[in-house]
Motif scaffolding. Sequence first.
Motif, mmCIF file in Angstrom:
data_model
loop_
_atom_site.group_PDB
_atom_site.id
_atom_site.type_symbol
_atom_site.label_atom_id
_atom_site.label_comp_id
_atom_site.label_asym_id
_atom_site.label_seq_id
_atom_site.Cartn_x
_atom_site.Cartn_y
_atom_site.Cartn_z
ATOM 1 N N LEU A 6 4.154 -9.294 -9.566
ATOM 2 C CA LEU A 6 4.508 -7.726 -9.416
ATOM 3 C C LEU A 6 3.195 -7.341 -8.761
ATOM 4 C CD1 LEU A 6 7.049 -6.585 -11.628
ATOM 5 C CD2 LEU A 6 7.324 -7.258 -9.513
ATOM 6 N N ALA A 7 2.148 -7.426 -9.556
ATOM 7 C CA ALA A 7 0.608 -6.920 -9.411
ATOM 8 C C ALA A 7 0.359 -7.491 -7.946
ATOM 9 C CB ALA A 7 -0.506 -7.181 -10.250
ATOM 10 N N GLU A 8 0.475 -8.677 -7.696
ATOM 11 C CA GLU A 8 -0.048 -9.435 -6.595
ATOM 12 C C GLU A 8 0.908 -8.943 -5.461
ATOM 13 O OE1 GLU A 8 -1.615 -12.215 -3.828
ATOM 14 O OE2 GLU A 8 -2.212 -11.617 -5.709
ATOM 15 N N LEU A 9 2.176 -8.537 -5.333
ATOM 16 C CA LEU A 9 2.993 -7.991 -4.417
ATOM 17 C C LEU A 9 2.329 -6.690 -4.121
ATOM 18 C CD1 LEU A 9 6.563 -8.770 -5.377
ATOM 19 C CD2 LEU A 9 5.193 -9.792 -3.757
ATOM 20 N N ASP A 10 1.969 -5.681 -5.343
ATOM 21 C CA ASP A 10 1.488 -4.478 -4.871
ATOM 22 C C ASP A 10 -0.152 -4.813 -4.077
ATOM 23 O OD1 ASP A 10 3.352 -3.139 -6.304
ATOM 24 O OD2 ASP A 10 2.411 -3.047 -8.005
ATOM 25 N N ARG A 11 -0.802 -5.704 -4.617
ATOM 26 C CA ARG A 11 -2.194 -5.969 -3.701
ATOM 27 C C ARG A 11 -1.762 -6.292 -2.222
ATOM 28 N NH1 ARG A 11 -5.081 -9.827 -2.162
ATOM 29 N NH2 ARG A 11 -3.771 -11.495 -2.559
ATOM 30 N N ARG A 12 -0.834 -7.194 -2.044
ATOM 31 C CA ARG A 12 -0.602 -7.592 -0.640
ATOM 32 C C ARG A 12 -0.162 -6.504 0.198
ATOM 33 N NH1 ARG A 12 -0.025 -13.189 0.597
ATOM 34 N NH2 ARG A 12 -0.644 -14.591 -1.243
ATOM 35 N N LEU A 13 0.715 -5.800 -0.402
ATOM 36 C CA LEU A 13 1.455 -4.715 0.331
ATOM 37 C C LEU A 13 0.827 -3.343 0.456
ATOM 38 C CD1 LEU A 13 5.117 -5.449 -0.567
ATOM 39 C CD2 LEU A 13 3.976 -6.323 1.567
ATOM 40 N N ALA A 14 -0.405 -3.343 -0.225
ATOM 41 C CA ALA A 14 -1.177 -1.944 -0.484
ATOM 42 C C ALA A 14 -1.437 -1.296 1.022
ATOM 43 C CB ALA A 14 -2.433 -2.189 -1.335
ATOM 44 N N ASP A 15 -1.810 -1.959 1.984
ATOM 45 C CA ASP A 15 -2.443 -1.587 3.274
ATOM 46 C C ASP A 15 -1.065 -1.206 3.933
ATOM 47 O OD1 ASP A 15 -4.940 -2.140 2.728
ATOM 48 O OD2 ASP A 15 -5.161 -3.873 3.934
ATOM 49 N N ALA A 16 0.019 -2.066 3.915
ATOM 50 C CA ALA A 16 1.367 -1.722 4.431
ATOM 51 C C ALA A 16 1.866 -0.385 3.800
ATOM 52 C CB ALA A 16 2.200 -2.643 4.403
ATOM 53 N N ASP A 17 1.917 -0.276 2.527
ATOM 54 C CA ASP A 17 2.311 1.179 1.759
ATOM 55 C C ASP A 17 1.470 2.389 2.421
ATOM 56 O OD1 ASP A 17 4.153 -0.529 0.511
ATOM 57 O OD2 ASP A 17 2.869 -0.802 -1.511
ATOM 58 N N ALA A 18 0.340 1.908 2.342
ATOM 59 C CA ALA A 18 -0.565 3.286 2.746
ATOM 60 C C ALA A 18 -0.435 3.672 4.417
ATOM 61 C CB ALA A 18 -2.222 2.963 2.519
ATOM 62 N N ALA A 19 -0.236 2.467 5.006
ATOM 63 C CA ALA A 19 0.247 2.781 6.700
ATOM 64 C C ALA A 19 1.484 3.625 6.757
ATOM 65 C CB ALA A 19 0.130 1.604 7.268
ATOM 66 N N LEU A 20 2.380 3.243 5.848
ATOM 67 C CA LEU A 20 3.924 3.894 6.253
ATOM 68 C C LEU A 20 3.565 5.309 5.583
ATOM 69 C CD1 LEU A 20 6.809 3.060 6.541
ATOM 70 C CD2 LEU A 20 7.097 2.611 4.144
ATOM 71 N N THR A 21 2.894 5.468 4.519
ATOM 72 C CA THR A 21 2.809 6.954 4.110
ATOM 73 C C THR A 21 1.993 7.901 5.116
ATOM 74 O OG1 THR A 21 2.965 6.090 1.772
ATOM 75 C CG2 THR A 21 2.089 8.603 2.224
ATOM 76 N N THR A 22 0.994 7.237 5.561
ATOM 77 C CA THR A 22 0.155 7.859 6.750
ATOM 78 C C THR A 22 0.707 8.236 7.928
ATOM 79 O OG1 THR A 22 -1.842 7.053 5.418
ATOM 80 C CG2 THR A 22 -2.012 7.945 7.747
ATOM 81 N N LEU A 23 1.327 6.960 8.684
ATOM 82 C CA LEU A 23 1.599 7.145 9.845
ATOM 83 C C LEU A 23 3.165 7.857 10.155
ATOM 84 C CD1 LEU A 23 0.779 3.685 11.313
ATOM 85 C CD2 LEU A 23 -0.439 5.906 11.425
ATOM 86 N N TYR A 24 3.966 7.548 8.913
ATOM 87 C CA TYR A 24 5.561 8.032 8.979
ATOM 88 C C TYR A 24 5.611 9.088 7.790
ATOM 89 C CZ TYR A 24 5.747 4.469 12.202
ATOM 90 O OH TYR A 24 5.694 3.520 13.302
ATOM 91 N N PRO A 25 5.197 10.344 7.576
ATOM 92 C CA PRO A 25 4.962 11.298 6.867
ATOM 93 C C PRO A 25 6.383 11.722 6.479
ATOM 94 C CG PRO A 25 3.940 12.368 8.522
ATOM 95 C CD PRO A 25 4.316 10.680 8.845
ATOM 96 N N GLY A 26 7.219 12.002 7.626
ATOM 97 C CA GLY A 26 8.587 12.240 7.651
ATOM 98 C C GLY A 26 8.443 13.962 8.046
#
Length: 416
Positions: A6-26
Motif C-alpha cells: 500500500l505504501a508503494e502504491l501511495d508513492r507511485r500514485l502521489a504525483d497523479a493524486d496531486a495532479a487530480l486535485t490541482t487540475l480538477y478541483p470541482g
Amino acid sequence: MDEALLAELDRRLADADAALTTLYPGDRGVRQPIHTVYVPADRFTSGTVGEWAEQARAVLGEHGRSAEELATVLDLPAGHAVEVFDRVHAKLEREPIEDLRIDFEDGYGNRPDEQEDKAAVSAGQALAELINAGAAPPYHGLRIKSLEAPSRRRGVQTLTLFVSELAEAGALTVGFVITLAKVTSVDQISAMVVVLDAVEQTNGVASGSLKFEIQVETPQAILGSDGATPLPAMIRAGAGRVTGLHYGTYDYSASLGIAAAYQSMEHPVADHAKDVMQLAAAGTGVFVCDGSTNVLPIGSREQVHAAWRLHQRLVRRSLERGIYQGWDMHPAQLPSRYVATYLFYREGLATAAARLRAYVEGGDSGYLDEPATAAALAGFVLRGLECGALDTAELDKLIGVDTAGLARLARRPLRS
C-alpha cells in the motif's frame, strides 16, 4: 493487505493524486449566471440596465400580455403557464440582467484610439456608478479586443483604463469579469495573466483577484496544429484566473466556412466545439457558456413571436445538453430567455425532487440513482433556485433538504 504494498502504491500514485486535485478541483461554489448580456461600449450608461428591463417588460406586455397568450405563443404546458409568467415578470422587476458585458470588441468595432480611450473611461465610470448604487447585475465586466498583434495594444489599453476607473471608485467586486476575445494560443492566456498582474499592481488590487473568460471563437482554440485541443492547457495557463469558456457562434462558424444562412448555435460544428469545451472544463470549476442567436424579436407581432419561439427552443436545447448559460444581445430576448429557463426547471422539479427525497431517505422513486446522479439532481435544483425558477419553500416541502444539504449532495461548496 501488505502495508508495504500500500505504501508503494501511495508513492507511485502521489504525483497523479496531486495532479487530480490541482487540475480538477470541482465546483467553485459560486452561482453561474444563466446568460451574459452584451452591450456595445458606446451605448452603455448607468441607465442601461434599467432601460433593458423597461424594454423587456414593454415587449412582453405588448406581445405576451397574459399567461394564456404567452402559453399559446410559446406552447407552454397549461400546468406551468401561470407560474412561469408570474416568475418572469418578477424577475424582470427584481434582476433583469444576471451578467453584463460592456463590449469593446465586435459590438464596438475599431475606432481611433482617442475615441476608445474616452469610451473606456466613460463606461468604467458608469459601471462604477451602478455598482456603488447597488444597481449593477451580480456579474459584470467588459470584453476587450484580442491579444493578436493588430489589436493587442488597444485591448490592453482599454482594460487598463476601465479597471482604473473601477478601482478609483472602490467598485471592483467579486462579480467583475473580463472576456478575452478571439483566443488562438496558450501563449495568449499566459500573456493575459501577465497583463492582469500588472494591472493589479498598478491599481493596488489584491494579486489574483482579476478573473477572465476565454472566448472560444477560432478553430485554433478547439484544435491545435499538433492535432490536440489546447483548451485544457489554456485553463492551466490561466493560473486560477479563468472562470469560463464562452462559445462565439458567428466568428467560429464563419471561420469554418459555414454560409451565413446556416450559422447557428445548433449547427454540427457548433455542437462539436461545445462538446470539446465541456470536456475540457469538466471538473475544473470553469463554466461553459453557449453563444447567441442573431434573430432578434423585433418588428411585427408575427416576427417577435417567431424569434421568441426560436430563442426559446435554442435555450432549452442548450439546457438539455448541460450548458446553462448563453448570450443575449437585445432586451426583447430577456422574456424568451427566462421563459425557457424557468420552464426547464419547473417541468423537472417534481421528478428531481422525488428522486432526491428517495435517495436521501432510502425510499423508492422508480429510479436506481447512484451518488453521481444524485449530485446532478441536486445541482439541477440549486441552479433553478439561484435563477429564481424555484424557491426554498418548495424544496423544503418536496425534498426535505435545505440549501446546505443540497450543496453537499451536489459535491460543491455552499454557493453565494
